[in-house]
Design a protein around this motif. Structure first.
Motif, PDB file in Angstrom:
ATOM      1  N   ARG A   1      26.401  30.554   4.595  1.00 37.90           N
ATOM      2  CA  ARG A   1      25.196  31.205   5.140  1.00 37.90           C
ATOM      3  C   ARG A   1      24.206  30.166   5.669  1.00 37.90           C
ATOM      4  NH1 ARG A   1      26.150  34.885   0.560  1.00 37.90           N
ATOM      5  NH2 ARG A   1      26.699  36.937   1.426  1.00 37.90           N
ATOM      6  N   SER A   2      24.039  29.081   4.953  1.00 39.45           N
ATOM      7  CA  SER A   2      23.123  28.032   5.410  1.00 39.45           C
ATOM      8  C   SER A   2      23.610  27.409   6.718  1.00 39.45           C
ATOM      9  CB  SER A   2      22.989  26.954   4.341  1.00 39.45           C
ATOM     10  OG  SER A   2      22.366  27.465   3.184  1.00 39.45           O
ATOM     11  N   ARG A   3      24.927  27.221   6.829  1.00 37.48           N
ATOM     12  CA  ARG A   3      25.500  26.678   8.062  1.00 37.48           C
ATOM     13  C   ARG A   3      25.250  27.627   9.229  1.00 37.48           C
ATOM     14  NH1 ARG A   3      30.972  25.966   6.558  1.00 37.48           N
ATOM     15  NH2 ARG A   3      30.323  23.978   5.667  1.00 37.48           N
ATOM     16  N   MET A   4      25.469  28.917   9.013  1.00 41.18           N
ATOM     17  CA  MET A   4      25.216  29.903  10.058  1.00 41.18           C
ATOM     18  C   MET A   4      23.735  29.942  10.433  1.00 41.18           C
ATOM     19  SD  MET A   4      28.222  31.112  10.651  1.00 41.18           S
ATOM     20  CE  MET A   4      29.812  31.370   9.855  1.00 41.18           C
ATOM     21  N   ASP A   5      22.866  29.875   9.425  1.00 39.09           N
ATOM     22  CA  ASP A   5      21.423  29.878   9.683  1.00 39.09           C
ATOM     23  C   ASP A   5      21.035  28.716  10.592  1.00 39.09           C
ATOM     24  OD1 ASP A   5      21.025  32.108   8.079  1.00 39.09           O
ATOM     25  OD2 ASP A   5      20.342  30.952   6.338  1.00 39.09           O
ATOM     26  N   ALA A   6      21.581  27.528  10.290  1.00 35.68           N
ATOM     27  CA  ALA A   6      21.220  26.339  11.054  1.00 35.68           C
ATOM     28  C   ALA A   6      21.656  26.453  12.510  1.00 35.68           C
ATOM     29  CB  ALA A   6      21.829  25.096  10.405  1.00 35.68           C
ATOM     30  N   ILE A   7      22.861  26.977  12.741  1.00 31.96           N
ATOM     31  CA  ILE A   7      23.336  27.107  14.119  1.00 31.96           C
ATOM     32  C   ILE A   7      22.582  28.218  14.839  1.00 31.96           C
ATOM     33  CG2 ILE A   7      25.338  27.581  15.587  1.00 31.96           C
ATOM     34  CD1 ILE A   7      27.096  26.386  13.380  1.00 31.96           C
ATOM     35  N   ALA A   8      22.370  29.347  14.164  1.00 25.46           N
ATOM     36  CA  ALA A   8      21.669  30.474  14.788  1.00 25.46           C
ATOM     37  C   ALA A   8      20.264  30.085  15.231  1.00 25.46           C
ATOM     38  CB  ALA A   8      21.615  31.655  13.829  1.00 25.46           C
ATOM     39  N   ALA A   9      19.607  29.222  14.474  1.00 23.67           N
ATOM     40  CA  ALA A   9      18.223  28.849  14.781  1.00 23.67           C
ATOM     41  C   ALA A   9      18.107  28.072  16.090  1.00 23.67           C
ATOM     42  CB  ALA A   9      17.644  28.020  13.632  1.00 23.67           C
TER      43      ALA A   9
END
Length: 304
Positions: A167-175
């Motif tokens: 989830r943290s990895r996805m958050d970082a890319i989505a941002a």
């Protein structure tokens, strides 16, 4: 050039309905399907992955070339090809089980600067190390250089190890992404609402809802289109990947592969983009396996 980075695998797909139906190999993987979809839509595209030197790897490479996808970023190794066993229910919906240990695509090496105008990432390649870290770093560098980044989480919960790390990895890319494309199932697993992703920095969020159609969330509102039902559904394998490819193709065709340009799109702009994506996905669903349409098929449907 758009670079689609991530896994390339072989789906073992039932050739008929039933619990013990014989299986046939189909070439696929989310990023691979996106690359094929873009190539068939005549968008300059390259695939970044690592392919096995086995027969499946040769077939995967050949199909990319046949679809007009550039292959100079392809790495090869003697590890086996990832396999996905597919089951299809009575409504044509696909479910997957994966064989991923020690396979080629997760061992991709950092390519440096591949000279791209956009980068599309997602699916298994952001779940499985060491490749997950390679693609995450590539997305970080791309966004820092002003390159358009597109994310499709396409989560496979059975392969998630540390859920919070993912989830943290996805958050970082989505941002830092100009576009986040996800299914309603992805959104539920991720635990992120489209408005949260927009607030965090995403240029736009497109949610696929199966037979209910597509919905785009932007800073100025929500745009929705129905699914394209003009062709009969055979199965839904690759439908979401076709949406992703079609959205990127539409942005390319209209010179909008830019985060600010996507954020500035009007409701009419989004209606056109979503309608095109729904049409492409409808074509894909009308054929067995992930077989997205060519530009010529879309232009002359009566001849197909």
């Amino acid at each position: 050039m758009i670079v689609s980075g991530g896994e390339a695998l072989v789906d073992l797909v039932p050739v008929e309905r039933g619990p013990l139906a014989p299986l046939a190999p189909r070439l696929g993987g989310g990023p691979y399907n996106v690359a094929v979809g873009l190539g068939r839509l005549e968008v300059p595209t390259a695939m970044l992955t690592r392919l096995s030197t086995d027969a499946f790897g040769d077939a995967l490479l050949g199909r990319l070339a046949d679809s007009g996808v550039r292959t100079e970023l392809i790495q090869r190794g003697d590890e086996p090809t990832t396999l996905a066993v597919v089951t299809v229910d009575e409504a044509g919906h696909a479910r997957y089980s994966f064989h991923v240990e020690g396979t080629a695509d997760r061992l991709v090496a950092d390519p440096g600067d591949p000279g791209m105008t956009a980068l599309a990432v997602g699916t298994l390649s952001l779940l499985l190390e060491p490749g997950a870290s390679v693609y995450t770093e590539l997305a970080r560098r791309a966004s820092a250089a002003g390159t358009f980044v597109s994310l499709d989480p396409n989560i496979r919960p059975a392969l998630v190890g540390d859920a919070e790390t993912v989830r943290s990895r996805m958050d970082a890319i989505a941002a830092v992404a100009g576009l986040v494309k996800l299914s309603d199932e992805d959104a539920a697993w991720w635990g992120r609402e489209p408005d949260e992703l927009l607030a965090a920095g995403a240029g736009a969020v497109v949610v696929t809802r199966g037979a209910e159609g597509l919905r785009a969330f932007t800073t100025t509102g929500v745009v929705e289109v129905p699914a394209d039902t003009s062709r009969p559904v055979v199965d839904t394998i690759g439908a979401g990947d076709s949406v992703h490819a079609a959205l990127l193709a539409h942005l390319h065709d209209h010179d909008r592969l830019d985060r600010a340009a996507v954020a500035a799109m009007s409701a009419d702009d989004w209606h056109a983009a979503l309608t095109f994506a729904a049409r492409v996905a409808g074509w894909t669903c009308s054929r067995a396996g992930a077989e997205p349409p060519t530009r010529a098929e879309l232009a002359h449907p009566a001849e197909q």
